[in-house]
Design an enzyme around this catalytic site. Structure first.
Site, PDB file in Angstrom:
ATOM      1  N   SER A 119      41.348  42.857  45.117  1.00 52.66           N
ATOM      2  CA  SER A 119      41.164  43.698  43.935  1.00 52.66           C
ATOM      3  C   SER A 119      42.261  43.479  42.904  1.00 52.66           C
ATOM      4  O   SER A 119      42.259  44.137  41.870  1.00 52.66           O
ATOM      5  CB  SER A 119      41.145  45.174  44.351  1.00 52.66           C
ATOM      6  OG  SER A 119      42.269  45.498  45.146  1.00 52.66           O
ATOM      7  N   HIS A 140      34.758  40.453  44.038  1.00 53.67           N
ATOM      8  CA  HIS A 140      35.308  41.795  44.239  1.00 53.67           C
ATOM      9  C   HIS A 140      34.238  42.875  44.169  1.00 53.67           C
ATOM     10  O   HIS A 140      33.739  43.212  43.094  1.00 53.67           O
ATOM     11  CB  HIS A 140      36.401  42.071  43.194  1.00 53.67           C
ATOM     12  CG  HIS A 140      37.022  43.413  43.337  1.00 53.67           C
ATOM     13  ND1 HIS A 140      37.429  44.178  42.245  1.00 53.67           N
ATOM     14  CD2 HIS A 140      37.311  44.166  44.445  1.00 53.67           C
ATOM     15  CE1 HIS A 140      37.932  45.315  42.682  1.00 53.67           C
ATOM     16  NE2 HIS A 140      37.865  45.330  43.999  1.00 53.67           N
ATOM     17  N   GLU A 152      32.797  42.302  40.535  1.00 55.51           N
ATOM     18  CA  GLU A 152      33.593  41.470  39.630  1.00 55.51           C
ATOM     19  C   GLU A 152      33.632  40.041  40.173  1.00 55.51           C
ATOM     20  O   GLU A 152      33.964  39.834  41.345  1.00 55.51           O
ATOM     21  CB  GLU A 152      35.029  41.992  39.521  1.00 55.51           C
ATOM     22  CG  GLU A 152      35.184  43.232  38.671  1.00 55.51           C
ATOM     23  CD  GLU A 152      36.631  43.677  38.560  1.00 55.51           C
ATOM     24  OE1 GLU A 152      37.042  44.060  37.462  1.00 55.51           O
ATOM     25  OE2 GLU A 152      37.349  43.660  39.584  1.00 55.51           O
ATOM     26  N   ASN A 190      40.485  47.553  38.068  1.00 55.04           N
ATOM     27  CA  ASN A 190      41.758  48.111  38.528  1.00 55.04           C
ATOM     28  C   ASN A 190      42.867  48.000  37.491  1.00 55.04           C
ATOM     29  O   ASN A 190      43.851  48.752  37.558  1.00 55.04           O
ATOM     30  CB  ASN A 190      42.179  47.457  39.844  1.00 55.04           C
ATOM     31  CG  ASN A 190      41.382  48.022  41.006  1.00 55.04           C
ATOM     32  OD1 ASN A 190      41.081  49.209  41.038  1.00 55.04           O
ATOM     33  ND2 ASN A 190      41.023  47.173  41.956  1.00 55.04           N
TER      34      ASN A 190
END
Length: 291
Positions: A119, A140, A152, A190
């Site tokens: 991540s 991800h 992702e 993130n």
């Protein structure tokens, strides 16, 4: 390239969720972990989540049974060498991931695509520790995997177009939506989410509000489904800290400095739901704030 068999390294929260969606989409799945207990627990979680989907009439009992039958397990990392796509979903520590890739690479088929569910960690740097940087990329998934729609896709500097298009096709086959992110620390989700959580911890640390008031404020004032501290517990405070450290180290900006209180909780082993204590204490019938 056609992907038929998928290898997953790690049977924890993310790994078993990834196994769930791949098996349900018709892929054969080989799930790996370092202990039989972890594998048994991972498959049990898949079954429990599939049962929940049956009870909510999202899938049929037959679809559940077929999906479970598609999942096999192994304690031998080398067994994943015969898969078409490998997704590493181990703990968010670069040294652990690199060790896995170094052990696995000699046993892979030439066409196998190697990916990481990281991540936050540099895809280019991870790819450089393998024999196939052109067939390596970030894959991800969001947590919980069976529910969250986004994946992702992160290309490293050497990732070729065929690898990207193959992974994009896989995401579409899973019925999910891909977002293409550049290989910068923490990518998109993130890069935005973790500083918000870190700021919520600073708000607690500085005494601006307590756990409950901070979470209620964001749920009722910003229409968030979960408060930031509740979400941090769900993600895992160790994971939150690891991502903030990647942001701080990678971007050299003080605005990403992890809150000392977050570090203290991790040092205490209060990592959130998975250890029964974090910003909330989950050992009773109802979660109770710890501050």
């Amino acid at each position: 390239m056609e992907v038929k068999k998928v290898g997953i390294v790690g049977a924890g929260q993310m790994g078993n969720g990834i196994a769930h969606v791949f098996a349900l989409a018709g892929y054969d799945v080989l799930l790996n972990d370092i202990s039989q207990e972890a594998l048994d627990r991972g498959v049990a979680n898949v079954r429990k989540n599939l049962d929940r989907q049956v009870s909510r009439e999202k899938i049929s009992a037959e679809e559940r049974d077929v999906a479970i039958a598609r999942i096999s397990t192994t304690l031998q990392l080398t067994d994943l060498g015969q898969t078409d796509l490998v997704i590493e979903a181990a703990t968010e520590r670069e040294t652990v991931k690199v060790a896995i890739f170094e052990d696995l690479v000699p046993h892979l088929q030439p066409h196998t695509i190697l990916t990481s569910n990281t991540s936050s960690i540099s895809i280019t740097r991870l790819a450089s520790r393998t024999d196939r940087p052109e067939k390596f990329m970030g894959f991800h998934f969001m947590n919980p995997v069976p529910i969250m729609q986004l994946v992702e896709l992160i290309r490293g500097i050497a990732t070729d177009e065929e690898t990207y298009k193959t992974c994009l096709g896989v995401v579409e086959n899973l019925g999910k939506t891909a977002a293409s992110a550049e290989d910068f620390p923490a990518f998109i989700v993130n890069r935005i989410l973790m500083p918000m959580i870190n700021e919520a911890v600073y708000t607690l640390y500085e005494g601006v509000g307590n756990v409950r008031s901070i979470d209620e404020s964001m749920k009722l004032g910003a229409n968030h489904p979960m408060g930031p501290l509740e979400l941090a517990d769900f993600i895992g405070l160790d994971t939150c800290l690891a991502i903030m450290n990647v942001l701080h180290d990678g971007l050299a900006d003080t605005k990403y400095r992890p809150c000392p209180l977050l570090t203290k909780y991790v040092e205490a082993g209060w990592l959130g739901r998975k250890t029964q204590r974090g910003f909330y204490d989950y050992r009773g019938e109802t979660p109770v704030p710890t501050r």
